[in-house]
Scaffold this motif. Structure first.
Motif, PDB file in Angstrom:
ATOM      1  N   PHE A 110       0.842  -1.192   0.000  1.00 55.49           N
ATOM      2  CA  PHE A 110       0.000   0.000   0.000  1.00 55.49           C
ATOM      3  C   PHE A 110       0.879   1.245   0.000  1.00 55.49           C
ATOM      4  CE2 PHE A 110      -2.490  -3.366   1.880  1.00 55.49           C
ATOM      5  CZ  PHE A 110      -3.754  -3.186   1.332  1.00 55.49           C
ATOM      6  N   PHE A 111       0.570   2.172  -0.909  1.00 53.70           N
ATOM      7  CA  PHE A 111       1.307   3.424  -1.048  1.00 53.70           C
ATOM      8  C   PHE A 111       0.330   4.591  -1.106  1.00 53.70           C
ATOM      9  CE2 PHE A 111       3.707   0.104  -3.143  1.00 53.70           C
ATOM     10  CZ  PHE A 111       5.043   0.354  -2.851  1.00 53.70           C
ATOM     11  N   GLU A 112       0.851   5.792  -0.862  1.00 56.75           N
ATOM     12  CA  GLU A 112       0.131   7.027  -1.138  1.00 56.75           C
ATOM     13  C   GLU A 112       0.962   7.853  -2.117  1.00 56.75           C
ATOM     14  OE1 GLU A 112      -2.989   8.557  -0.203  1.00 56.75           O
ATOM     15  OE2 GLU A 112      -3.268   6.398  -0.001  1.00 56.75           O
ATOM     16  N   ASP A 113       0.319   8.366  -3.149  1.00 57.13           N
ATOM     17  CA  ASP A 113       0.994   9.178  -4.159  1.00 57.13           C
ATOM     18  C   ASP A 113       1.140  10.599  -3.618  1.00 57.13           C
ATOM     19  OD1 ASP A 113       1.816  10.646  -6.369  1.00 57.13           O
ATOM     20  OD2 ASP A 113       0.673   9.403  -7.771  1.00 57.13           O
ATOM     21  N   THR A 114       2.343  10.969  -3.213  1.00 56.42           N
ATOM     22  CA  THR A 114       2.568  12.285  -2.610  1.00 56.42           C
ATOM     23  C   THR A 114       2.376  13.411  -3.619  1.00 56.42           C
ATOM     24  OG1 THR A 114       4.959  12.135  -3.035  1.00 56.42           O
ATOM     25  CG2 THR A 114       4.149  11.336  -0.899  1.00 56.42           C
ATOM     26  N   GLY A 115       2.518  13.085  -4.897  1.00 57.81           N
ATOM     27  CA  GLY A 115       2.277  14.104  -5.922  1.00 57.81           C
ATOM     28  C   GLY A 115       0.829  14.552  -5.935  1.00 57.81           C
ATOM     29  N   VAL A 116      -0.076  13.608  -5.764  1.00 49.98           N
ATOM     30  CA  VAL A 116      -1.507  13.938  -5.708  1.00 49.98           C
ATOM     31  C   VAL A 116      -1.801  14.787  -4.481  1.00 49.98           C
ATOM     32  CG1 VAL A 116      -3.824  12.978  -5.445  1.00 49.98           C
ATOM     33  CG2 VAL A 116      -2.200  11.882  -7.003  1.00 49.98           C
ATOM     34  N   VAL A 117      -1.233  14.387  -3.337  1.00 50.07           N
ATOM     35  CA  VAL A 117      -1.460  15.122  -2.090  1.00 50.07           C
ATOM     36  C   VAL A 117      -0.928  16.547  -2.210  1.00 50.07           C
ATOM     37  CG1 VAL A 117      -0.944  15.195   0.376  1.00 50.07           C
ATOM     38  CG2 VAL A 117      -1.399  12.995  -0.727  1.00 50.07           C
ATOM     39  N   LYS A 118       0.264  16.691  -2.755  1.00 52.93           N
ATOM     40  CA  LYS A 118       0.859  18.016  -2.913  1.00 52.93           C
ATOM     41  C   LYS A 118       0.017  18.887  -3.857  1.00 52.93           C
ATOM     42  CE  LYS A 118       5.286  18.297  -2.970  1.00 52.93           C
ATOM     43  NZ  LYS A 118       6.727  18.234  -3.361  1.00 52.93           N
ATOM     44  N   GLY A 119      -0.502  18.276  -4.914  1.00 58.86           N
ATOM     45  CA  GLY A 119      -1.339  19.018  -5.850  1.00 58.86           C
ATOM     46  C   GLY A 119      -2.590  19.561  -5.188  1.00 58.86           C
ATOM     47  N   LEU A 120      -3.192  18.772  -4.314  1.00 63.50           N
ATOM     48  CA  LEU A 120      -4.384  19.224  -3.599  1.00 63.50           C
ATOM     49  C   LEU A 120      -4.032  20.318  -2.594  1.00 63.50           C
ATOM     50  CD1 LEU A 120      -6.113  15.777  -3.037  1.00 63.50           C
ATOM     51  CD2 LEU A 120      -7.035  17.683  -4.368  1.00 63.50           C
ATOM     52  N   GLN A 121      -2.873  20.198  -1.967  1.00 71.40           N
ATOM     53  CA  GLN A 121      -2.446  21.235  -1.024  1.00 71.40           C
ATOM     54  C   GLN A 121      -2.283  22.580  -1.726  1.00 71.40           C
ATOM     55  OE1 GLN A 121       0.991  18.943   0.494  1.00 71.40           O
ATOM     56  NE2 GLN A 121       0.156  19.286   2.547  1.00 71.40           N
ATOM     57  N   GLU A 122      -1.761  22.530  -2.944  1.00 63.18           N
ATOM     58  CA  GLU A 122      -1.562  23.762  -3.703  1.00 63.18           C
ATOM     59  C   GLU A 122      -2.893  24.323  -4.207  1.00 63.18           C
ATOM     60  OE1 GLU A 122       1.122  22.479  -6.701  1.00 63.18           O
ATOM     61  OE2 GLU A 122       2.886  22.488  -5.370  1.00 63.18           O
ATOM     62  N   LYS A 123      -3.809  23.436  -4.575  1.00 68.10           N
ATOM     63  CA  LYS A 123      -5.086  23.867  -5.138  1.00 68.10           C
ATOM     64  C   LYS A 123      -6.035  24.375  -4.062  1.00 68.10           C
ATOM     65  CE  LYS A 123      -8.722  22.306  -8.300  1.00 68.10           C
ATOM     66  NZ  LYS A 123      -9.215  21.173  -9.132  1.00 68.10           N
ATOM     67  N   PHE A 124      -6.001  23.728  -2.896  1.00 63.43           N
ATOM     68  CA  PHE A 124      -6.901  24.110  -1.799  1.00 63.43           C
ATOM     69  C   PHE A 124      -6.045  24.448  -0.582  1.00 63.43           C
ATOM     70  CE2 PHE A 124      -9.142  20.944  -4.438  1.00 63.43           C
ATOM     71  CZ  PHE A 124     -10.253  21.677  -4.818  1.00 63.43           C
ATOM     72  N   SER A 125      -5.407  25.593  -0.616  1.00 61.91           N
ATOM     73  CA  SER A 125      -4.422  25.953   0.408  1.00 61.91           C
ATOM     74  C   SER A 125      -5.023  26.046   1.812  1.00 61.91           C
ATOM     75  CB  SER A 125      -3.754  27.285   0.042  1.00 61.91           C
ATOM     76  OG  SER A 125      -4.725  28.318  -0.111  1.00 61.91           O
ATOM     77  N   SER A 126      -6.301  26.338   1.911  1.00 60.98           N
ATOM     78  CA  SER A 126      -6.942  26.440   3.232  1.00 60.98           C
ATOM     79  C   SER A 126      -6.923  25.110   3.978  1.00 60.98           C
ATOM     80  CB  SER A 126      -8.389  26.917   3.092  1.00 60.98           C
ATOM     81  OG  SER A 126      -8.457  28.196   2.508  1.00 60.98           O
ATOM     82  N   TYR A 127      -6.881  24.013   3.230  1.00 53.24           N
ATOM     83  CA  TYR A 127      -6.884  22.683   3.831  1.00 53.24           C
ATOM     84  C   TYR A 127      -5.517  21.999   3.731  1.00 53.24           C
ATOM     85  CZ  TYR A 127     -11.949  23.270   3.252  1.00 53.24           C
ATOM     86  OH  TYR A 127     -13.227  23.741   3.290  1.00 53.24           O
ATOM     87  N   ALA A 128      -4.491  22.744   3.367  1.00 55.73           N
ATOM     88  CA  ALA A 128      -3.186  22.151   3.062  1.00 55.73           C
ATOM     89  C   ALA A 128      -2.668  21.241   4.173  1.00 55.73           C
ATOM     90  CB  ALA A 128      -2.168  23.252   2.765  1.00 55.73           C
ATOM     91  N   ALA A 129      -2.831  21.672   5.405  1.00 51.69           N
ATOM     92  CA  ALA A 129      -2.298  20.893   6.528  1.00 51.69           C
ATOM     93  C   ALA A 129      -3.048  19.586   6.737  1.00 51.69           C
ATOM     94  CB  ALA A 129      -2.338  21.722   7.803  1.00 51.69           C
ATOM     95  N   LYS A 130      -4.275  19.524   6.239  1.00 51.00           N
ATOM     96  CA  LYS A 130      -5.125  18.357   6.467  1.00 51.00           C
ATOM     97  C   LYS A 130      -4.930  17.240   5.434  1.00 51.00           C
ATOM     98  CE  LYS A 130      -7.767  18.927  10.117  1.00 51.00           C
ATOM     99  NZ  LYS A 130      -7.826  17.909  11.182  1.00 51.00           N
ATOM    100  N   PHE A 131      -4.487  17.592   4.228  1.00 47.40           N
ATOM    101  CA  PHE A 131      -4.452  16.590   3.162  1.00 47.40           C
ATOM    102  C   PHE A 131      -3.559  15.379   3.468  1.00 47.40           C
ATOM    103  CE2 PHE A 131      -6.293  19.962   0.417  1.00 47.40           C
ATOM    104  CZ  PHE A 131      -7.387  19.236  -0.031  1.00 47.40           C
ATOM    105  N   PRO A 132      -2.392  15.533   4.085  1.00 46.49           N
ATOM    106  CA  PRO A 132      -1.617  14.334   4.434  1.00 46.49           C
ATOM    107  C   PRO A 132      -2.378  13.401   5.381  1.00 46.49           C
ATOM    108  CG  PRO A 132      -0.214  16.268   4.491  1.00 46.49           C
ATOM    109  CD  PRO A 132      -1.619  16.772   4.345  1.00 46.49           C
TER     110      PRO A 132
END
Length: 211
Positions: A110-132
Motif C-alpha cells: 500500500f502506497f500514497e501518491d505524494t504528488g496527488v497530495v501536494k497538488g491538492l495542497q496547492e489547489k486548496f491551500s486552506s486545507y493544506a495541513a489536512k491533506f496528508p
C-alpha cells in the motif's frame, strides 16, 4: 424495487454477513490460495475503484506481489532488518517472523501518491495541513476493505509496517516511483491455523446511541 436482481446476489449478500468479524490478523499462512489470482485482482481493482477518498483524490496506490516477487520482498526485508539490527544482536526471532511472511501466497503493498497530495495542497491551500492526514485515512480504508474482502473469500492476512526500513529497496526492486510513499505491507494466503480468541472491550463503553 427489490435490492436483489438475481438469485446469486442474495447468496453474495449472505457471504457478507459477519464479514467484519471474519477479518483477523492471521500469521500462520500457507503458500496457496482458496481463490484464483484473477479473483484476487478483482478484489484489489474494486477497492481501487470504489473506496472513498477526501476530495475524490484517489491517491492510494496498490502493488500486488505474487510468486518470486512476493519472495523478493521478504528477502530484501530480512536483509534490511539484519543491517539495521547489526551483527551484535540475536536475529533468530526476527528471521523466523519474516520467513513466516515469505511462506504466504502473496503480498499487497500500500502506497500514497505524494504528488496527488501536494497538488491538492496547492489547489486548496486552506486545507493544506489536512491533506496528508486525509491521505492516511483513505489508505487505511483501502487496507480494511481488501483485508475484509480477503476474509470473506477465505484468505488469511495480516498488516505489517516495515516502511522506513525497506522503502528504497522496494522502489529499486519493483521499479516504482519514489513519489509513492510506502504505507504498509499485507502478506496473505490460505489459513494455516486460525487465530485465537480476541479480547473485545465492552461495546457500551465505546458506542453511544442517542435517539
Amino acid at each position: 424495487m427489490s435490492l436483489f436482481n438475481k438469485k446469486d446476489d442474495k447468496q453474495e449478500y449472505k457471504h457478507l454477513e459477519g464479514a467484519m468479524e471474519k477479518r483477523r490478523s492471521v500469521y500462520h499462512l500457507e503458500p496457496k490460495s482458496p481463490i484464483s489470482d484473477a479473483e484476487i485482482e478483482k478484489i484489489l481493482t474494486e477497492a481501487v475503484k470504489f473506496v472513498p477518498s477526501a476530495f475524490n483524490s484517489q491517491s492510494t496506490r496498490i502493488v500486488l506481489l505474487l510468486n518470486d516477487n512476493h519472495k523478493k520482498l521478504w528477502d530484501l526485508t530480512k536483509d534490511a532488518l539484519q543491517e539495521v539490527m547489526g551483527a551484535d544482536r540475536d536475529f533468530a526471532a526476527t528471521e523466523q517472523k519474516i520467513n513466516s511472511f515469505k511462506a504466504a501466497y502473496g503480498t499487497v503493498l500500500f502506497f500514497e501518491d505524494t504528488g496527488v497530495v501536494k497538488g491538492l495542497q496547492e489547489k486548496f491551500s486552506s486545507y493544506a495541513a489536512k491533506f496528508p492526514q486525509w491521505s492516511e485515512h483513505t489508505n487505511a480504508m483501502h487496507q480494511y476493505a481488501i483485508w475484509t474482502a480477503f476474509a470473506v473469500k477465505g484468505l488469511g492476512a495480516s498488516l505489517q509496517h516495515y516502511d522506513g526500513v525497506i522503502d528504497e529497496q522496494v522502489y529499486e526492486t519493483f521499479s516504482l516511483p519514489k513519489t509513492w510513499r510506502l504505507i504498509a505491507q499485507m502478506p496473505f494466503g490460505s489459513i494455516g491455523s486460525e487465530p485465537g480468541p480476541k479480547d473485545i472491550l465492552p461495546v457500551e463503553n465505546r458506542l453511544i446511541i442517542k435517539k
